[in-house]
Design a protein around this motif. Structure first.
Motif, PDB file in Angstrom:
ATOM      1  N   PRO A 295       0.820  -1.215   0.000  1.00 54.17           N
ATOM      2  CA  PRO A 295       0.000   0.000   0.000  1.00 54.17           C
ATOM      3  C   PRO A 295       0.848   1.257   0.000  1.00 54.17           C
ATOM      4  CG  PRO A 295       0.144  -0.875   2.217  1.00 54.17           C
ATOM      5  CD  PRO A 295       0.870  -1.857   1.341  1.00 54.17           C
ATOM      6  N   SER A 296       0.248   2.358  -0.433  1.00 59.76           N
ATOM      7  CA  SER A 296       0.945   3.638  -0.367  1.00 59.76           C
ATOM      8  C   SER A 296       0.961   4.119   1.078  1.00 59.76           C
ATOM      9  CB  SER A 296       0.250   4.678  -1.253  1.00 59.76           C
ATOM     10  OG  SER A 296      -1.047   4.960  -0.770  1.00 59.76           O
ATOM     11  N   ASP A 297       1.893   4.996   1.375  1.00 56.17           N
ATOM     12  CA  ASP A 297       1.927   5.651   2.685  1.00 56.17           C
ATOM     13  C   ASP A 297       2.491   7.049   2.495  1.00 56.17           C
ATOM     14  OD1 ASP A 297       4.788   5.476   2.656  1.00 56.17           O
ATOM     15  OD2 ASP A 297       4.703   3.498   3.605  1.00 56.17           O
ATOM     16  N   SER A 298       2.554   7.813   3.572  1.00 55.00           N
ATOM     17  CA  SER A 298       2.950   9.218   3.451  1.00 55.00           C
ATOM     18  C   SER A 298       4.386   9.367   2.952  1.00 55.00           C
ATOM     19  CB  SER A 298       2.785   9.922   4.799  1.00 55.00           C
ATOM     20  OG  SER A 298       3.522   9.264   5.816  1.00 55.00           O
ATOM     21  N   THR A 299       5.271   8.452   3.332  1.00 52.83           N
ATOM     22  CA  THR A 299       6.662   8.539   2.868  1.00 52.83           C
ATOM     23  C   THR A 299       6.740   8.282   1.371  1.00 52.83           C
ATOM     24  OG1 THR A 299       7.497   7.842   5.023  1.00 52.83           O
ATOM     25  CG2 THR A 299       8.980   7.603   3.152  1.00 52.83           C
ATOM     26  N   LYS A 300       6.032   7.264   0.894  1.00 46.88           N
ATOM     27  CA  LYS A 300       6.030   6.971  -0.539  1.00 46.88           C
ATOM     28  C   LYS A 300       5.386   8.104  -1.335  1.00 46.88           C
ATOM     29  CE  LYS A 300       5.745   1.955   0.208  1.00 46.88           C
ATOM     30  NZ  LYS A 300       4.869   0.759   0.089  1.00 46.88           N
ATOM     31  N   LEU A 301       4.298   8.657  -0.807  1.00 46.91           N
ATOM     32  CA  LEU A 301       3.643   9.751  -1.509  1.00 46.91           C
ATOM     33  C   LEU A 301       4.526  10.984  -1.581  1.00 46.91           C
ATOM     34  CD1 LEU A 301       0.028   9.373  -0.079  1.00 46.91           C
ATOM     35  CD2 LEU A 301       0.788   8.853  -2.407  1.00 46.91           C
ATOM     36  N   ALA A 302       5.329  11.216  -0.532  1.00 46.29           N
ATOM     37  CA  ALA A 302       6.262  12.349  -0.558  1.00 46.29           C
ATOM     38  C   ALA A 302       7.334  12.129  -1.622  1.00 46.29           C
ATOM     39  CB  ALA A 302       6.890  12.535   0.813  1.00 46.29           C
ATOM     40  N   GLN A 303       7.829  10.896  -1.742  1.00 50.48           N
ATOM     41  CA  GLN A 303       8.819  10.596  -2.781  1.00 50.48           C
ATOM     42  C   GLN A 303       8.197  10.717  -4.160  1.00 50.48           C
ATOM     43  OE1 GLN A 303      12.310   9.798  -2.585  1.00 50.48           O
ATOM     44  NE2 GLN A 303      11.965  10.297  -4.742  1.00 50.48           N
ATOM     45  N   GLN A 304       6.966  10.270  -4.307  1.00 45.59           N
ATOM     46  CA  GLN A 304       6.284  10.385  -5.588  1.00 45.59           C
ATOM     47  C   GLN A 304       6.112  11.848  -5.994  1.00 45.59           C
ATOM     48  OE1 GLN A 304       2.024   9.444  -5.939  1.00 45.59           O
ATOM     49  NE2 GLN A 304       2.573   7.950  -7.516  1.00 45.59           N
ATOM     50  N   LYS A 305       5.794  12.688  -5.023  1.00 44.15           N
ATOM     51  CA  LYS A 305       5.711  14.119  -5.312  1.00 44.15           C
ATOM     52  C   LYS A 305       7.043  14.631  -5.846  1.00 44.15           C
ATOM     53  CE  LYS A 305       5.281  18.683  -3.195  1.00 44.15           C
ATOM     54  NZ  LYS A 305       5.111  19.462  -1.950  1.00 44.15           N
ATOM     55  N   ALA A 306       8.142  14.239  -5.195  1.00 47.40           N
ATOM     56  CA  ALA A 306       9.468  14.679  -5.638  1.00 47.40           C
ATOM     57  C   ALA A 306       9.770  14.179  -7.047  1.00 47.40           C
ATOM     58  CB  ALA A 306      10.529  14.186  -4.656  1.00 47.40           C
ATOM     59  N   ASP A 307       9.321  12.965  -7.381  1.00 47.61           N
ATOM     60  CA  ASP A 307       9.575  12.404  -8.703  1.00 47.61           C
ATOM     61  C   ASP A 307       8.793  13.136  -9.783  1.00 47.61           C
ATOM     62  OD1 ASP A 307      11.217  10.557  -7.475  1.00 47.61           O
ATOM     63  OD2 ASP A 307       9.766   8.914  -7.543  1.00 47.61           O
ATOM     64  N   PHE A 308       7.496  13.370  -9.561  1.00 51.13           N
ATOM     65  CA  PHE A 308       6.706  14.124 -10.536  1.00 51.13           C
ATOM     66  C   PHE A 308       7.271  15.535 -10.710  1.00 51.13           C
ATOM     67  CE2 PHE A 308       3.532  10.813 -10.277  1.00 51.13           C
ATOM     68  CZ  PHE A 308       2.829  10.907 -11.471  1.00 51.13           C
ATOM     69  N   LYS A 309       7.685  16.125  -9.615  1.00 57.08           N
ATOM     70  CA  LYS A 309       8.248  17.475  -9.682  1.00 57.08           C
ATOM     71  C   LYS A 309       9.550  17.476 -10.474  1.00 57.08           C
ATOM     72  CE  LYS A 309       9.538  21.419  -6.769  1.00 57.08           C
ATOM     73  NZ  LYS A 309       9.574  21.939  -5.371  1.00 57.08           N
ATOM     74  N   ALA A 310      10.397  16.477 -10.254  1.00 56.17           N
ATOM     75  CA  ALA A 310      11.689  16.419 -10.947  1.00 56.17           C
ATOM     76  C   ALA A 310      11.511  16.242 -12.450  1.00 56.17           C
ATOM     77  CB  ALA A 310      12.532  15.285 -10.374  1.00 56.17           C
ATOM     78  N   VAL A 311      10.587  15.379 -12.857  1.00 54.50           N
ATOM     79  CA  VAL A 311      10.354  15.167 -14.283  1.00 54.50           C
ATOM     80  C   VAL A 311       9.807  16.433 -14.931  1.00 54.50           C
ATOM     81  CG1 VAL A 311       9.016  13.873 -15.976  1.00 54.50           C
ATOM     82  CG2 VAL A 311      10.024  12.685 -14.022  1.00 54.50           C
ATOM     83  N   THR A 312       8.832  17.047 -14.295  1.00 50.43           N
ATOM     84  CA  THR A 312       8.251  18.268 -14.850  1.00 50.43           C
ATOM     85  C   THR A 312       9.279  19.387 -14.912  1.00 50.43           C
ATOM     86  OG1 THR A 312       6.122  17.607 -13.892  1.00 50.43           O
ATOM     87  CG2 THR A 312       6.321  19.880 -14.650  1.00 50.43           C
ATOM     88  N   ALA A 313      10.089  19.510 -13.857  1.00 50.61           N
ATOM     89  CA  ALA A 313      11.110  20.560 -13.826  1.00 50.61           C
ATOM     90  C   ALA A 313      12.146  20.355 -14.923  1.00 50.61           C
ATOM     91  CB  ALA A 313      11.791  20.586 -12.453  1.00 50.61           C
TER      92      ALA A 313
END
Length: 469
Positions: A295-313
């Protein structure tokens, strides 16, 4: 269901360009179309909640950067909340399956354009561009095609006729076509397919040439996966594009699919985008999702945010990167769960259409800043003794959400924090700022988080007013 967005930036965009104008780059035509349909965007948001209507969609953040933000969609779902979000948030749509050969010509000579037409019409009604996907691929072809016995001449005719029929049907209405999809193996050799085995590598140039003849206004792309970083496969694609350009074959762009695993954004992504751009072609992130072990959790979701941000940036940083398309914007419409058992939660919205931290990662990379409207912090003293006390701050949201937070206040009676938990607190003089921990930055609509601290005091212990940022 909550569909609020908490990023703001001014609307911008140059003057309108008619759809019948000569072919111009995908990234340029986007902002023109958005400007021409500003009233459409207003109508889309008019029926949304007050908080939603006050926020700025991803499509406007992207337009301000001269970029496209797109999503793959399923035509039958383009109603209700799904349709509202698809229309309001994104500036381009990609049919997830509706334009593939097996969908449009399941029986030879018999065509079904229903879903493809629906998606194109929806996009036009919402001032969006359409990315056609895909004309030539080894997968999702009809059985009559894959099981047939064809001479090279017959196969060549089938290829030309299919492209002329489909690209011709939508002539002037498609911004870019993924003409050839996934032509390479991981080691950079050509994939063994119906097309390569029957026509050799020349099928790629043939398909691009046929697509240009069918729709001179559309940008023509080659699209593949695992080519996001510099590696053997992306280098083979680079060499192919260079050869096509040198030979005068029409090729306008390269699509990097970006089906990524959590925490594995290639370190050479921006470098790779730039080297393709230096060939004189556009680049697009065409199928972005970031899957995680469930399952997802807050740590994984925080990393996912960083990944989407890095690709978009990385896309924002390269002028010729046209933009980013997510492969489905909600977890309920993602291919990942059925394809990668045990993995999922790969998109910017959860299955209930609530924006996840990944949504805010995209917005931040596009220049958005988080608004705290609809969220508030409450300060309380939970225990006090002669020289010290324990305090607690609770952050709650209603009609909005946060993906990260800072709580700020100024002590008025000489109080000094000695330690804190569930937050990182710093104090300079009387000014205090507490930031979320890695695991509790997300505050959902209707939810709350709390953190606490111990502090010393003397004299009085007046509770300060806490603000959020």
């Amino acid at each position: 269901m909550r569909t609020s967005r908490t990023f703001t930036t001014p609307r911008t965009g140059p003057g309108a360009v008619p759809r019948t104008a000569p072919r111009t780059p995908f990234r340029v035509r986007l902002s023109a179309v958005l400007a021409a349909v500003a009233t459409v965007g207003a109508l889309v948001t008019a029926g949304a909640s007050t908080a939603q209507a006050a926020d700025t969609p991803l499509r406007d953040l992207a337009a301000a950067k001269g970029k496209v933000i797109g999503t793959a969609v399923t035509g039958s779902k383009l109603t209700g909340t799904y349709g509202d979000l698809a229309g309001a948030q994104f500036s381009a749509l990609t049919p997830g399956n509706a334009m593939k050969w097996g969908s449009v010509e399941p029986t030879q000579g018999t065509f079904n354009w229903t879903e493809a037409d629906q998606i194109v019409a929806f996009a036009e009604a919402h001032g969006q561009q359409v990315r056609g996907h895909t004309l030539v691929w080894h997968s999702q072809n009809p059985s009559w095609l894959t099981n047939g016995t064809w001479t090279p001449a017959q196969l060549s005719t089938l290829l030309n006729d299919h492209i002329a029929t489909e690209a011709g049907r939508y002539k002037g209405r498609i911004a870019a076509w993924d003409v050839v999809n996934e032509p390479f193996n991981e080691d950079g050799t050509y994939r063994s397919t119906l097309w390569y085995n029957g026509l050799g590598s020349g099928y790629i140039a043939q398909a691009l040439t046929a697509a240009r003849a069918a729709d001179p206004a559309a940008e023509l792309y080659i699209n593949d996966y695992n080519v996001e970083g510099v590696n053997a496969k992306s280098t083979a694609l680079y060499n192919l594009v260079k050869s096509l350009k040198d030979s005068g074959v029409p090729i306008d762009g390269v699509g990097l699919q970006a089906h990524l695993i959590l925490g594995q954004v290639p370190s050479t992504l921006q470098q790779n985008i730039q080297r393709f751009a230096d060939l004189g072609v556009d680049v697009a992130i065409t199928e972005l999702d970031v899957r995680m072990a469930l399952p997802s959790d807050s740590t994984k979701l925080a990393q996912q945010k960083a990944d989407f941000k890095a690709v978009t940036a990385a896309c924002v940083a390269v002028t010729r990167c046209a933009g980013v398309t997510v492969w489905g914007f909600t977890d309920s419409d993602s291919w990942v769960d059925s394809t990668f058992p045990g993995y999922g939660a790969a998109t910017p919205y959860d299955a209930n259409y609530a924006p996840k931290p990944a949504y805010y990662g995209i917005a931040e990379a596009l220049g958005g800043t988080q608004s705290t409207e609809g969220c508030a912090a409450t300060y309380a003293i939970t225990n006090q003794w002669n020289s010290g006390f324990t305090g607690q701050v609770t952050i709650a949201c209603s009609g909005a959400a946060l993906s990260s937070w800072h709580a700020n206040w100024t002590f008025g009676s000489g109080q000094v924090i000695t330690n804190a938990w569930n937050a990182t607190c710093t104090q300079s003089g009387a000014a205090v700022s507490c930031a979320n921990a890695s695991y509790n930055g997300t505050v959902p609509d209707g939810g709350s988080v709390s953190f606490g601290f111990n502090a010393s005091w003397s004299g009085s212990n007046t509770a300060p007013t806490v603000t959020l940022s």
